[in-house]
Design a protein around this motif. Sequence first.
Motif, mmCIF file in Angstrom:
data_model
loop_
_atom_site.group_PDB
_atom_site.id
_atom_site.type_symbol
_atom_site.label_atom_id
_atom_site.label_comp_id
_atom_site.label_asym_id
_atom_site.label_seq_id
_atom_site.Cartn_x
_atom_site.Cartn_y
_atom_site.Cartn_z
ATOM 1 N N ILE A 71 0.839 -1.202 0.000
ATOM 2 C CA ILE A 71 0.000 0.000 0.000
ATOM 3 C C ILE A 71 0.876 1.254 0.000
ATOM 4 C CG2 ILE A 71 -1.650 1.350 1.346
ATOM 5 C CD1 ILE A 71 -2.861 -1.273 2.325
ATOM 6 N N CYS A 72 1.884 1.261 0.860
ATOM 7 C CA CYS A 72 2.791 2.412 0.943
ATOM 8 C C CYS A 72 3.594 2.583 -0.344
ATOM 9 C CB CYS A 72 3.739 2.248 2.133
ATOM 10 S SG CYS A 72 2.926 2.211 3.744
ATOM 11 N N PHE A 73 4.006 1.466 -0.940
ATOM 12 C CA PHE A 73 4.821 1.498 -2.150
ATOM 13 C C PHE A 73 4.083 2.180 -3.294
ATOM 14 C CE2 PHE A 73 6.795 -0.939 -5.815
ATOM 15 C CZ PHE A 73 7.999 -0.261 -5.756
ATOM 16 N N THR A 74 2.826 1.788 -3.507
ATOM 17 C CA THR A 74 2.056 2.417 -4.588
ATOM 18 C C THR A 74 1.653 3.845 -4.232
ATOM 19 O OG1 THR A 74 0.035 1.420 -3.679
ATOM 20 C CG2 THR A 74 1.147 0.227 -5.438
ATOM 21 N N SER A 75 1.429 4.122 -2.940
ATOM 22 C CA SER A 75 1.037 5.473 -2.524
ATOM 23 C C SER A 75 2.173 6.475 -2.678
ATOM 24 C CB SER A 75 0.565 5.452 -1.064
ATOM 25 O OG SER A 75 -0.577 4.624 -0.915
ATOM 26 N N THR A 76 3.392 5.984 -2.824
ATOM 27 C CA THR A 76 4.535 6.877 -3.013
ATOM 28 C C THR A 76 4.506 7.559 -4.375
ATOM 29 O OG1 THR A 76 5.887 5.485 -1.578
ATOM 30 C CG2 THR A 76 7.064 6.981 -3.038
ATOM 31 N N THR A 77 3.969 6.884 -5.388
ATOM 32 C CA THR A 77 4.062 7.398 -6.755
ATOM 33 C C THR A 77 2.709 7.697 -7.415
ATOM 34 O OG1 THR A 77 4.122 5.122 -7.596
ATOM 35 C CG2 THR A 77 6.234 6.191 -7.153
ATOM 36 N N GLN A 88 -3.488 18.825 -14.815
ATOM 37 C CA GLN A 88 -2.703 19.169 -16.006
ATOM 38 C C GLN A 88 -1.420 19.913 -15.645
ATOM 39 O OE1 GLN A 88 -3.528 18.187 -19.288
ATOM 40 N NE2 GLN A 88 -4.883 16.906 -18.058
ATOM 41 N N ARG A 89 -0.886 19.631 -14.462
ATOM 42 C CA ARG A 89 0.388 20.206 -14.043
ATOM 43 C C ARG A 89 1.394 19.069 -13.873
ATOM 44 N NH1 ARG A 89 1.181 22.307 -9.511
ATOM 45 N NH2 ARG A 89 2.478 24.098 -10.099
ATOM 46 N N LYS A 90 2.614 19.297 -14.305
ATOM 47 C CA LYS A 90 3.644 18.263 -14.256
ATOM 48 C C LYS A 90 4.713 18.557 -13.204
ATOM 49 C CE LYS A 90 3.097 17.424 -19.211
ATOM 50 N NZ LYS A 90 3.786 17.375 -20.529
ATOM 51 N N VAL A 91 4.495 19.583 -12.412
ATOM 52 C CA VAL A 91 5.535 20.062 -11.506
ATOM 53 C C VAL A 91 5.582 19.207 -10.246
ATOM 54 C CG1 VAL A 91 6.295 21.990 -10.085
ATOM 55 C CG2 VAL A 91 5.342 22.412 -12.364
ATOM 56 N N ILE A 92 6.807 18.883 -9.805
ATOM 57 C CA ILE A 92 7.046 18.321 -8.481
ATOM 58 C C ILE A 92 8.229 19.082 -7.889
ATOM 59 C CG2 ILE A 92 8.554 16.477 -9.394
ATOM 60 C CD1 ILE A 92 7.591 14.724 -7.040
ATOM 61 N N THR A 93 8.106 19.503 -6.654
ATOM 62 C CA THR A 93 9.164 20.301 -6.042
ATOM 63 C C THR A 93 10.427 19.462 -5.854
ATOM 64 O OG1 THR A 93 8.469 19.752 -3.786
ATOM 65 C CG2 THR A 93 7.440 21.686 -4.824
ATOM 66 N N TYR A 94 11.526 20.148 -5.667
ATOM 67 C CA TYR A 94 12.805 19.473 -5.434
ATOM 68 C C TYR A 94 12.727 18.611 -4.174
ATOM 69 C CZ TYR A 94 17.832 18.935 -4.534
ATOM 70 O OH TYR A 94 19.082 18.419 -4.292
ATOM 71 N N ALA A 95 12.158 19.171 -3.093
ATOM 72 C CA ALA A 95 12.009 18.406 -1.855
ATOM 73 C C ALA A 95 11.055 17.232 -2.047
ATOM 74 C CB ALA A 95 11.508 19.312 -0.733
ATOM 75 N N GLY A 96 9.972 17.478 -2.812
ATOM 76 C CA GLY A 96 9.026 16.398 -3.087
ATOM 77 C C GLY A 96 9.656 15.281 -3.897
ATOM 78 N N LEU A 98 12.913 14.437 -3.947
ATOM 79 C CA LEU A 98 13.815 13.697 -3.072
ATOM 80 C C LEU A 98 13.036 12.797 -2.111
ATOM 81 C CD1 LEU A 98 16.574 16.299 -2.115
ATOM 82 C CD2 LEU A 98 16.744 14.395 -3.716
ATOM 83 N N SER A 99 11.906 13.298 -1.612
ATOM 84 C CA SER A 99 11.079 12.486 -0.720
ATOM 85 C C SER A 99 10.532 11.271 -1.450
ATOM 86 C CB SER A 99 9.919 13.331 -0.165
ATOM 87 O OG SER A 99 10.399 14.418 0.582
#
Length: 319
Positions: A71-77, A88-96, A98-99
């Motif tokens: 459950i955690c594995f799939t919830s990560t991505t 319709q946004r493709k942005v992920i923060t630098y901290a996000g 790395l997390s």
Amino acid sequence: MERGNKTRVRNFLLLGLSEEPDLQPVLFGLFLSAYLITVFGNLLIILAVSSDPHLHTPMYFFLSNLSFVDICFTSTTIPKMLVNIQTQRKVITYAGCLSQIFFFILFGCLDNLLLTVMAFDRFVAICHPLHYTVIIHPRLCGLLVLGSWCVSVVGSLLETLPVLRLSFANMEIPHFFCDLPEVLKLACSDTFVNNIVVYFVTIVLAVFPLSGILFSYAQIFSSILRISSAGGKYKAFSTCGSHLLVVSLFYGTGLGVYLSSAATSSSRTSLVASVMYTMVTPMLNPFIYSLRNRDMKGALGALLTRAATLKDEAVIGLS
């Protein structure tokens, strides 16, 4: 000055599986359905194991932990990908990013180690049945799971922390999540240390566990072949068949990701293999264990019956 500009990273862009606008609703529906099935199916396994006293054994204790990790594995991505498709946004923060790398590696390593622990459990149960309760006792089960968590956290930190020293010029990741190999390809600084760490952790937390699983099943098959009765052989095979199928699916799709990446320069094949590895395998695990296991089917049936009874009582009470 140029180096300073490259290191001020704020966001990455996740290009996703496809940029075709017409495919976005289809992809959203497919992945949302698969994610809900994964969470619901694995949650049912956890509830069935915890609610049925007959399943309070080491094998099902490890299985419930594996379901939680899936459950955690799939919830990560997957949730982040669904949000990106919907908005319709493709942005992920630098901290996000790395997390996401940290937790993806953490739960991937936990999957490896828990499957290895489950193989060891089946090895002792089939090859040393008279000593099973002495060897596989509750304290050892807890220590094995706790040790798997600790080792996975250390391994994930070893792979994630060196990324902090890298600078980036290109911020577009041709993937639907922050996959470490893809992120390393975007670095404009030297990634030699990162690659060495990745290879080291992969050998320790993937190759060694797989070797342990193969050794355990070689011993298991050798013991099963020495059983004289056909009924005894069938019973022994049935106790480890589900686990062996999950192991084959997990490592088969995982190896497919790296082999496809090594065999072709195109990332499309790697993307398809990654979908199998990150989404399809965790989704199928509950079906494999429930459909091939009589005790699990009985526990799930009792759990659903109890839930339906409580629902009927609640409706009657409200009326």
